[in-house]
Write an enzyme that holds these catalytic residues in place. Sequence first.
Site, PDB file in Angstrom:
ATOM      1  N   GLY A  15       4.285  29.709  25.567  1.00  0.00           N
ATOM      2  CA  GLY A  15       3.705  28.748  24.716  1.00  0.00           C
ATOM      3  C   GLY A  15       4.921  27.598  24.323  1.00  0.00           C
ATOM      4  O   GLY A  15       4.353  26.592  24.317  1.00  0.00           O
ATOM      5  N   GLU A  34      16.108  28.329  23.456  1.00  0.00           N
ATOM      6  CA  GLU A  34      15.755  29.610  23.619  1.00  0.00           C
ATOM      7  C   GLU A  34      17.014  30.443  23.356  1.00  0.00           C
ATOM      8  O   GLU A  34      17.934  30.326  23.925  1.00  0.00           O
ATOM      9  CB  GLU A  34      15.361  29.571  25.124  1.00  0.00           C
ATOM     10  CG  GLU A  34      15.265  31.097  25.980  1.00  0.00           C
ATOM     11  CD  GLU A  34      14.358  31.890  25.299  1.00  0.00           C
ATOM     12  OE1 GLU A  34      13.129  31.324  24.800  1.00  0.00           O
ATOM     13  OE2 GLU A  34      14.562  33.069  24.840  1.00  0.00           O
ATOM     14  N   GLN A  35      16.748  31.724  22.909  1.00  0.00           N
ATOM     15  CA  GLN A  35      17.620  32.530  22.482  1.00  0.00           C
ATOM     16  C   GLN A  35      18.308  33.439  23.498  1.00  0.00           C
ATOM     17  O   GLN A  35      19.459  33.490  23.656  1.00  0.00           O
ATOM     18  CB  GLN A  35      17.205  33.793  21.631  1.00  0.00           C
ATOM     19  CG  GLN A  35      16.196  34.625  22.095  1.00  0.00           C
ATOM     20  CD  GLN A  35      15.586  35.870  21.134  1.00  0.00           C
ATOM     21  OE1 GLN A  35      16.145  35.850  19.908  1.00  0.00           O
ATOM     22  NE2 GLN A  35      14.896  36.577  21.667  1.00  0.00           N
ATOM     23  N   HIS A  47      -2.892  37.090  33.708  1.00  0.00           N
ATOM     24  CA  HIS A  47      -3.982  36.252  34.312  1.00  0.00           C
ATOM     25  C   HIS A  47      -4.166  35.079  33.883  1.00  0.00           C
ATOM     26  O   HIS A  47      -3.601  35.009  32.622  1.00  0.00           O
ATOM     27  CB  HIS A  47      -5.336  37.179  33.692  1.00  0.00           C
ATOM     28  CG  HIS A  47      -5.576  38.588  34.178  1.00  0.00           C
ATOM     29  ND1 HIS A  47      -6.813  39.221  34.741  1.00  0.00           N
ATOM     30  CD2 HIS A  47      -4.876  39.658  33.677  1.00  0.00           C
ATOM     31  CE1 HIS A  47      -6.728  40.121  34.746  1.00  0.00           C
ATOM     32  NE2 HIS A  47      -5.758  40.566  34.177  1.00  0.00           N
ATOM     33  N   TYR A 215      -4.098  44.135  39.460  1.00  0.00           N
ATOM     34  CA  TYR A 215      -4.406  43.123  39.996  1.00  0.00           C
ATOM     35  C   TYR A 215      -2.962  42.605  41.223  1.00  0.00           C
ATOM     36  O   TYR A 215      -1.981  43.325  40.694  1.00  0.00           O
ATOM     37  CB  TYR A 215      -4.757  42.056  39.416  1.00  0.00           C
ATOM     38  CG  TYR A 215      -3.966  41.549  38.102  1.00  0.00           C
ATOM     39  CD1 TYR A 215      -2.937  40.790  38.167  1.00  0.00           C
ATOM     40  CD2 TYR A 215      -4.172  42.471  36.860  1.00  0.00           C
ATOM     41  CE1 TYR A 215      -2.349  40.413  37.124  1.00  0.00           C
ATOM     42  CE2 TYR A 215      -3.259  42.061  35.800  1.00  0.00           C
ATOM     43  CZ  TYR A 215      -2.354  40.948  35.988  1.00  0.00           C
ATOM     44  OH  TYR A 215      -1.748  40.960  34.732  1.00  0.00           O
ATOM     45  N   ALA A 307      -1.290  34.832  26.049  1.00  0.00           N
ATOM     46  CA  ALA A 307      -0.457  33.960  26.578  1.00  0.00           C
ATOM     47  C   ALA A 307      -1.337  32.511  26.641  1.00  0.00           C
ATOM     48  O   ALA A 307      -1.081  31.376  26.284  1.00  0.00           O
ATOM     49  CB  ALA A 307       0.288  34.054  28.039  1.00  0.00           C
TER      50      ALA A 307
HETATM   51  P1  FAD Z   1       6.846  34.803  23.860  1.00  0.00           P
HETATM   52  O1  FAD Z   1       6.260  35.083  25.215  1.00  0.00           O
HETATM   53  O2  FAD Z   1       7.217  36.111  23.203  1.00  0.00           O
HETATM   54  O3  FAD Z   1       7.793  33.731  23.881  1.00  0.00           O
HETATM   55  C1  FAD Z   1       8.554  33.867  22.657  1.00  0.00           C
HETATM   56  C2  FAD Z   1      10.185  33.140  23.037  1.00  0.00           C
HETATM   57  O4  FAD Z   1      10.896  32.710  22.091  1.00  0.00           O
HETATM   58  C3  FAD Z   1      10.994  34.162  23.792  1.00  0.00           C
HETATM   59  O5  FAD Z   1      11.265  33.645  24.952  1.00  0.00           O
HETATM   60  C4  FAD Z   1      12.032  34.542  22.927  1.00  0.00           C
HETATM   61  O6  FAD Z   1      13.127  34.959  23.726  1.00  0.00           O
HETATM   62  C5  FAD Z   1      12.351  33.113  22.182  1.00  0.00           C
HETATM   63  N1  FAD Z   1      12.670  33.528  20.685  1.00  0.00           N
HETATM   64  C6  FAD Z   1      12.357  34.611  20.099  1.00  0.00           C
HETATM   65  N2  FAD Z   1      13.246  34.475  18.829  1.00  0.00           N
HETATM   66  C7  FAD Z   1      14.013  33.288  18.977  1.00  0.00           C
HETATM   67  C8  FAD Z   1      14.977  32.658  18.149  1.00  0.00           C
HETATM   68  N3  FAD Z   1      15.180  33.316  16.780  1.00  0.00           N
HETATM   69  N4  FAD Z   1      15.626  31.624  18.537  1.00  0.00           N
HETATM   70  C9  FAD Z   1      15.297  31.101  19.812  1.00  0.00           C
HETATM   71  N5  FAD Z   1      14.356  31.698  20.481  1.00  0.00           N
HETATM   72  C10 FAD Z   1      13.647  32.787  20.055  1.00  0.00           C
HETATM   73  N6  FAD Z   1      -1.407  37.141  27.957  1.00  0.00           N
HETATM   74  C11 FAD Z   1      -2.100  36.587  28.914  1.00  0.00           C
HETATM   75  O7  FAD Z   1      -2.910  35.350  28.490  1.00  0.00           O
HETATM   76  N7  FAD Z   1      -2.535  37.121  30.120  1.00  0.00           N
HETATM   77  C12 FAD Z   1      -2.214  38.284  30.161  1.00  0.00           C
HETATM   78  O8  FAD Z   1      -2.622  38.987  31.476  1.00  0.00           O
HETATM   79  C13 FAD Z   1      -1.365  39.182  29.369  1.00  0.00           C
HETATM   80  N8  FAD Z   1      -0.869  40.359  29.695  1.00  0.00           N
HETATM   81  C14 FAD Z   1       0.031  41.094  28.686  1.00  0.00           C
HETATM   82  C15 FAD Z   1       0.444  42.418  28.979  1.00  0.00           C
HETATM   83  C16 FAD Z   1       1.482  43.070  28.116  1.00  0.00           C
HETATM   84  C17 FAD Z   1       1.771  44.378  28.238  1.00  0.00           C
HETATM   85  C18 FAD Z   1       1.769  42.377  27.031  1.00  0.00           C
HETATM   86  C19 FAD Z   1       2.502  42.864  26.128  1.00  0.00           C
HETATM   87  C20 FAD Z   1       1.346  40.771  26.828  1.00  0.00           C
HETATM   88  C21 FAD Z   1       0.435  40.439  27.494  1.00  0.00           C
HETATM   89  N9  FAD Z   1      -0.116  39.008  27.485  1.00  0.00           N
HETATM   90  C22 FAD Z   1      -0.879  38.409  28.211  1.00  0.00           C
HETATM   91  C23 FAD Z   1       0.220  38.662  26.049  1.00  0.00           C
HETATM   92  C24 FAD Z   1       1.357  37.464  26.505  1.00  0.00           C
HETATM   93  O9  FAD Z   1       2.346  38.028  26.706  1.00  0.00           O
HETATM   94  C25 FAD Z   1       1.629  36.883  25.170  1.00  0.00           C
HETATM   95  O10 FAD Z   1       0.873  36.649  24.420  1.00  0.00           O
HETATM   96  C26 FAD Z   1       2.632  35.485  25.347  1.00  0.00           C
HETATM   97  O11 FAD Z   1       3.832  35.918  26.204  1.00  0.00           O
HETATM   98  C27 FAD Z   1       2.895  34.775  23.850  1.00  0.00           C
HETATM   99  O12 FAD Z   1       3.684  33.578  24.080  1.00  0.00           O
HETATM  100  P2  FAD Z   1       4.751  33.044  23.156  1.00  0.00           P
HETATM  101  O13 FAD Z   1       5.238  31.720  23.937  1.00  0.00           O
HETATM  102  O14 FAD Z   1       3.888  32.647  21.949  1.00  0.00           O
HETATM  103  O15 FAD Z   1       5.787  34.167  22.943  1.00  0.00           O
END
Ligand code: FAD
Length: 382
Positions: A15, A34-35, A47, A215, A307
């Site tokens: 995101g 990024e941490q 996917h 997959y 995601a």
């Molecule tokens: P995140 O990917 O969690 O990214 C957050 C980032 O912020 C990380 O890099 C972290 O290191 C950083 N961060 C955290 N705290 C701090 C801080 N204090 N300071 C600086 N940086 C920080 N979604 C799909 O769309 N398709 C799929 O097939 C799918 N399969 C999945 C399977 C599993 C088993 C799981 C658990 C999830 C799956 N998801 C899937 C969901 C998806 O992984 C998450 O919804 C998605 O990663 C969310 O993205 P995000 O950027 O909001 O958060």
Amino acid sequence: MTKNRKIAVIGAGLGGAAAGALLQQAGYDTRVYEQAPAFSRLGAGIHLGPNVMKVMRRIGIEDKLNAMGSHPTHWFSRDGRSGEYLSRIPLGAFAREEYGAAYITVHRGDLHELMVSTLDQERLYFDKRLVDVDDNGDKVIMTFADGTTDEADLVIGADGVNSRIREKLLGPEAPTYSGWVAHRAIISAEKLKAYDLDFEACVKWWSEDRHMMVYFVTGDEKEYYYVTGVPEPEWNHGTSFVDSSREEMRKAFEGYHPTVQALIDCTETVTKWPLLERNPLPLWHENRLVLLGDACHPMKPHMAQGAAMAIEDAAMLVRCLEEVGADRYQDAFELYRTNRFERASRVQKVSHDNTWLRHDEDPAWVFGYDVYEVPLKQLQHT
Ligand code: FAD
């Protein structure tokens, strides 16, 4: 406020990377913090539905992803024991025609690396763990774990399920453990050749209380991947994942179809992750702070859309900033929330219930969505 004022994105996950890339492309002075000290190719797949591929088109990486990913013709759902087909959801050419983009499955690490490469590398800071933000009305002061500070006009919390920005807005509250875990393993397709079985490009094996989604994660179909949902009453490990084992998998999927047993036999390493959730949040933004993705709507991954929702959020947030003007950031943030809350909450709920595509249903409301074309719901000014 002009476009050369500063926007900070906290977190370079899927995101945050999408938000950073789209803001930079739109001309905003955007920095991403990024941490993690670096990213590695963790064993997981993802996917990417047509809804998210339309955002990838805007970022400029749709063609690369199409070349990188596997293009399943269908999402199959099958009974875990008998193998009977429960649903056959057409993807492939049907998805491109009906929903306006391809449905692909890829390696999560490859996708992430590609997305991060679209960011201005001079404005991407690793090893920067945000520990505090002070929104003093004129600007936001960010403090990092290494003792440094920086300031920005607007701060986007894309910092995942344990978001520091969410905590700042709503107070400390751990996410809820759903009572389910996910096992994840990547298997060499070479090993599967020893079996006289059909390993389909995108199939979910179901039984009453558990499932295994399987997959390919590369276009050359050399890497096959499974991710499960299995009940486990408690999670007390204190880490984001632990190692699992073939033995544990055999026990969890006892009685399942020979194809599933073959996958377990071919497993070399398998990890186990707790599935965390939150109820829809009452607040997505306040003053100069705004949330997206798992920071504001973490969900069980059973629609494979977590995601996707984070990436759609990023695109809608930038669209609203462009629509309203960044000077009126509070209206832009509220317009963003107004246009995302219902959809993200619905996807959270269906993911929680784990009913998605188990039986034949029309997935157009998810896959057909185009964040750039959907008419904006306007703000109700009183
Ligand atoms: P995140 O990917 O969690 O990214 C957050 C980032 O912020 C990380 O890099 C972290 O290191 C950083 N961060 C955290 N705290 C701090 C801080 N204090 N300071 C600086 N940086 C920080 N979604 C799909 O769309 N398709 C799929 O097939 C799918 N399969 C999945 C399977 C599993 C088993 C799981 C658990 C999830 C799956 N998801 C899937 C969901 C998806 O992984 C998450 O919804 C998605 O990663 C969310 O993205 P995000 O950027 O909001 O958060």
